[in-house]
Design an enzyme around this catalytic site. Sequence first.
Site, short mmCIF file in Angstrom:
data_model
loop_
_atom_site.label_atom_id
_atom_site.label_comp_id
_atom_site.label_asym_id
_atom_site.label_seq_id
_atom_site.Cartn_x
_atom_site.Cartn_y
_atom_site.Cartn_z
CG ASN A 8 187.01 -75.53 -1.56
OD1 ASN A 8 187.50 -75.26 -2.66
ND2 ASN A 8 187.30 -74.86 -0.47
CD GLU A 36 191.88 -74.46 -5.86
OE1 GLU A 36 192.30 -73.31 -5.75
OE2 GLU A 36 190.96 -74.92 -5.16
CD1 TRP A 40 189.93 -67.05 5.06
CD2 TRP A 40 188.53 -68.14 6.44
NE1 TRP A 40 189.45 -68.17 4.40
CE2 TRP A 40 188.59 -68.85 5.23
CE3 TRP A 40 187.72 -68.63 7.48
CZ2 TRP A 40 187.88 -70.03 5.01
CZ3 TRP A 40 187.01 -69.80 7.26
CH2 TRP A 40 187.10 -70.48 6.03
NE ARG A 84 192.31 -69.41 3.29
CZ ARG A 84 192.38 -70.72 3.55
NH1 ARG A 84 193.53 -71.26 3.90
NH2 ARG A 84 191.31 -71.48 3.49
CG ASP A 115 192.40 -67.75 -5.87
OD1 ASP A 115 191.30 -68.31 -5.77
OD2 ASP A 115 193.40 -68.09 -5.21
CG HIS A 173 186.46 -74.41 5.34
ND1 HIS A 173 187.76 -74.83 5.32
CD2 HIS A 173 186.31 -73.60 4.27
CE1 HIS A 173 188.37 -74.29 4.27
NE2 HIS A 173 187.52 -73.54 3.61
CB SER A 199 180.08 -73.47 -1.22
OG SER A 199 180.78 -74.05 -2.31
C1 LIG Z 1 186.49 -67.00 3.46
C2 LIG Z 1 185.82 -68.27 3.07
C3 LIG Z 1 186.21 -68.90 1.91
C4 LIG Z 1 185.59 -70.07 1.51
N1 LIG Z 1 185.99 -70.62 0.33
C5 LIG Z 1 185.29 -71.68 -0.16
C6 LIG Z 1 185.59 -72.18 -1.46
O1 LIG Z 1 186.47 -71.68 -2.16
N2 LIG Z 1 184.83 -73.21 -1.93
C7 LIG Z 1 183.83 -73.76 -1.20
O2 LIG Z 1 183.19 -74.69 -1.70
N3 LIG Z 1 183.54 -73.33 0.04
C8 LIG Z 1 184.25 -72.30 0.57
N4 LIG Z 1 183.93 -71.80 1.83
C9 LIG Z 1 182.92 -72.53 2.66
C10 LIG Z 1 181.47 -72.11 2.40
O3 LIG Z 1 181.36 -70.75 2.31
C11 LIG Z 1 180.60 -72.63 3.57
O4 LIG Z 1 180.84 -74.00 3.69
C12 LIG Z 1 179.10 -72.42 3.38
O5 LIG Z 1 178.81 -71.09 3.10
C13 LIG Z 1 178.32 -72.89 4.61
O6 LIG Z 1 176.96 -72.73 4.40
P1 LIG Z 1 175.95 -72.35 5.59
O7 LIG Z 1 174.60 -72.32 4.98
O8 LIG Z 1 176.18 -73.24 6.74
O9 LIG Z 1 176.37 -70.88 6.05
P2 LIG Z 1 176.34 -69.52 5.25
O10 LIG Z 1 176.41 -69.75 3.79
O11 LIG Z 1 177.35 -68.66 5.85
O12 LIG Z 1 174.87 -68.92 5.56
C14 LIG Z 1 174.48 -68.50 6.84
C15 LIG Z 1 173.17 -67.74 6.69
O13 LIG Z 1 172.56 -67.51 7.95
C16 LIG Z 1 172.10 -66.18 8.01
N5 LIG Z 1 172.03 -65.82 9.44
C17 LIG Z 1 173.05 -65.78 10.32
N6 LIG Z 1 172.59 -65.46 11.54
C18 LIG Z 1 171.25 -65.29 11.42
C19 LIG Z 1 170.22 -64.94 12.33
N7 LIG Z 1 170.47 -64.72 13.63
N8 LIG Z 1 168.95 -64.84 11.86
C20 LIG Z 1 168.67 -65.07 10.55
N9 LIG Z 1 169.61 -65.40 9.66
C21 LIG Z 1 170.89 -65.52 10.08
C22 LIG Z 1 173.10 -65.42 7.19
O14 LIG Z 1 172.62 -64.15 6.80
C23 LIG Z 1 173.30 -66.38 6.03
O15 LIG Z 1 172.28 -66.23 5.07
C24 LIG Z 1 184.56 -70.63 2.29
C25 LIG Z 1 184.18 -70.01 3.47
C26 LIG Z 1 184.80 -68.83 3.87
C27 LIG Z 1 184.37 -68.18 5.12
#
Ligand SMILES: Cc1cc2nc3c(=O)[nH]c(=O)nc-3n(C[C@H](O)[C@H](O)[C@H](O)COP(=O)(O)OP(=O)(O)OC[C@H]3O[C@@H](n4cnc5c(N)ncnc54)[C@H](O)[C@@H]3O)c2cc1C
Lengths: 630, 145
Positions: A62, A126, A220, A251, A354, A391, A442
């Site tokens: 995204n 997209e 979601w 959604r 998708d 997000h 992501s």
């Molecule tokens: C349904 C959905 C659809 C999405 N669609 C898109 C898309 O199409 N394109 C896009 O670019 N982005 C998309 N996103 C956004 C993207 O997924 C997030 O921006 C990204 O994953 C955030 O990264 P993060 O590392 O902050 O969290 P996450 O990737 O969620 O990682 C969190 C990590 O922390 C770990 N964790 C949690 N609690 C603990 C704990 N207490 N102890 C140890 N480990 C822990 C988890 O196991 C995980 O490994 C979407 C998100 C969602 C929810």
Amino acid sequence: MANFETVTVETDLLICGGGMSMTGAAVEAAHWAKQHNLKVTVVDKAAMDRSGAVAMGLSAINQYVDLKSGNNSVKNYVDYVRNDLMGITREDLVANIARHVDSSVHLFEKWGLPIWTDADGNYVHEGRWQLMINGESYKVIVAEAAKNAIAELGDNGEIFERIFIVDPLMNDGKCVGAIGFSVREEKMYVFKAKATIIGMGGAVHVFKPRSSGEGLGRAWYPPWNTGSSLYFTSVAGAEQTCQEVRFIPVRFKDGYGPVGAWFLLFKSRATNAFGGEYMVERRPELENWAPYGKVKPIPANLRNYLGMLDTMEGKGPIYMRTEEALQKIANEFKDDPKAYKKKMKEIESEAWEDFLDMTISQAILWAASNVQPEEQASEIAAAEPYFIGSHSGASGCWVSGPEDIQNDDTKDEYFWGYPNMTTVSALFAAGDASGASSHKFSSGSHAEGRIAAKAAIAYIVDNPDYLGADQAQIDTLTARILLPLDIFEEHSANTSDPEINPEYIKPKMFMFRLQKIMDEYAAGVSAQFTTNKHMLEKALDLLAVLKEDSEKLAAADLHELMRVWENIQRMWQASVHVETMYFRQETRWPGYYFRADTPKIDNDNWLAFVNAKWDGEKWEMIKRPVKYMF
Amino acid sequence: MPSYVIPDKCDGCKALDKTACQHICPNDLMVLNMDIEKAYNREPELCWECYNCVKICPVQAVEVRGYADFVPLGATVTPMRGSDSIMWTVKFRNGMLKRFKFPIRTTEEGKAVPDGGFATGTEDLKSPILYTEPDSVRADFFTLK
Ligand SMILES: Cc1cc2nc3c(=O)[nH]c(=O)nc-3n(C[C@H](O)[C@H](O)[C@H](O)COP(=O)(O)OP(=O)(O)OC[C@H]3O[C@@H](n4cnc5c(N)ncnc54)[C@H](O)[C@@H]3O)c2cc1C
Ligand code: SF4
Ligand code: SF4
């Protein structure tokens, strides 16, 4: 007292979480750690191959700024994010991510992620910022690169999976590591570190989801991100920002399948049950939210809001007009049946992928309801609120920006030495854990994890002495973390059903109690996302009693002990959210929450960040200026 | 029931060093019932239907039945995940079948090279330029300075 073995791990850099941001951090940290002979340790509550929000896969990247094409600039992205967030954003942070995100995307491609390309070999967009991918294995691939990078460190690189991180270790106001427990064996884990990065995602199930039976888990946002980042950093004393800026996605109803491809790629309309198009009919309403209501694209929360107004007026259900969109595409090919057939097959496959890449439930729901999108429209709806600062929400830590993207006016407010360091020394945050820098998604989360990791290594090189955590603190935390097992042990035999016992509460019922409070008083689904000062006061009262009862949470086993701490974390997320909505006396994001007693946007008084800091007993609220630089 | 295990097929991953479905579930839901050495989903109402247990099971013993509180019965969505692509079979309630095949990766499993072949342009730990940059950005590095 439960008697667990304690495993102590000494490291230089501790990376908490193994999702998008922290896999980025691992790759970056490994490179710089190698040069400075430092140790890097990664800890995840799950298996990194399939952990976090991307565990199922994704169908789009995204955030891709595409600097190389010259079509977009860093400023363009900052403008987009500022407007979408109704003026409240840290431009230095957004710009910092925007200048690095293409690098992460190009790495993904080299690592093996299939990004769609057109006949000329260019990426298929997209929308302006989004790329289409075959993303079933997105997380597997990104985790693989992280693991390979850590492996290159030899004895200086370690990955721990299935360790649930709970609390920070502190020394003299500085974060010196973390403590948690294994969810597989009776072991406490004490990680002592010179710097710690938090990337444990956002939070879900703070609010009651629309489905509360078997479908409770079909939020979601994935049920396994529970506010660990917010809890950890708050307890450490790190200032939080934008904790009122929840995200509510619209959604496909119930399955929560993505709508982006339908709106952006297939150019579908959404209409109410009477055929009215709220984005057209309610256009004048956008004037009330100027200047943000007048920009393009219209901010996500305002698009939500116009649809919600239709629903509240009794004009639902709201439909995504898939049949109409596909008919329109068909008409383009009406003279060439063969080309038409080919095109329809292509679209059908794109539409199903998708779902299959990132929300398989929606595919099951369509199949079980015999939905053929070319024949019938499908209902869409606003989901319940989530906390996902990466997000279209913005909640997370208040972190330092980079030095080279500040001006004289911002430097003192937004920069304190190391990019992405929180207001607590040696504690860094990225992804959902860092705030006021939304729309990183992501790819941007991955890039931000890299930014934080390089900065944390620099911090360690500048501060090479190991402060250490005292044993008394570790003992106190261990006893507190394991207390729910003791409570269960002591009282469970007093009743014939261990679930029902006057001496304790189990985590599931505790979660339901929290969700009911938030849903009804803090602008959840059943309150039509509306609240006011008095309702928020009521929520605060009920949360205070809930907090007292959290001392009586009981756990029968390790799995339930994790559920206990997840729900304590959710309660903290709820508490800071309500406090912040209470403090901000205006309505700024009407499609996220509506404060009926202050129903208008108030730029004279509230074009400001609302920050919150836990002082050990209560949330201290801090108003900070929004400074524009682009 | 979200994900469920077919007892006749599940062998408890006896031949492996760890139980595959238990290893992969992001929400710690899949566990072995030690008495019968078969896996089950211990908290179906906290299942995201992410299909990771389904995809990883070496003997296709895990399937998903859509959330009963809003999904009508009778449909199935079944993946077969290979090393470079995934094949999906979608069976509708009315019996209609659809099959889709999508690529999942372009490199060999395990072979993601951290630097992706990009050169790092700085050794300076204080520089905002990250590992593999500016090469991997493929554009001039942006700064206000
Ligand atoms: C349904 C959905 C659809 C999405 N669609 C898109 C898309 O199409 N394109 C896009 O670019 N982005 C998309 N996103 C956004 C993207 O997924 C997030 O921006 C990204 O994953 C955030 O990264 P993060 O590392 O902050 O969290 P996450 O990737 O969620 O990682 C969190 C990590 O922390 C770990 N964790 C949690 N609690 C603990 C704990 N207490 N102890 C140890 N480990 C822990 C988890 O196991 C995980 O490994 C979407 C998100 C969602 C929810
Ligand atoms: S579908 Fe996903 S959440 Fe559900 S049990 Fe399987 S791996 Fe766990
Ligand atoms: S992965 Fe399959 S065979 Fe192994 S324990 Fe799970 S269900 Fe049984």
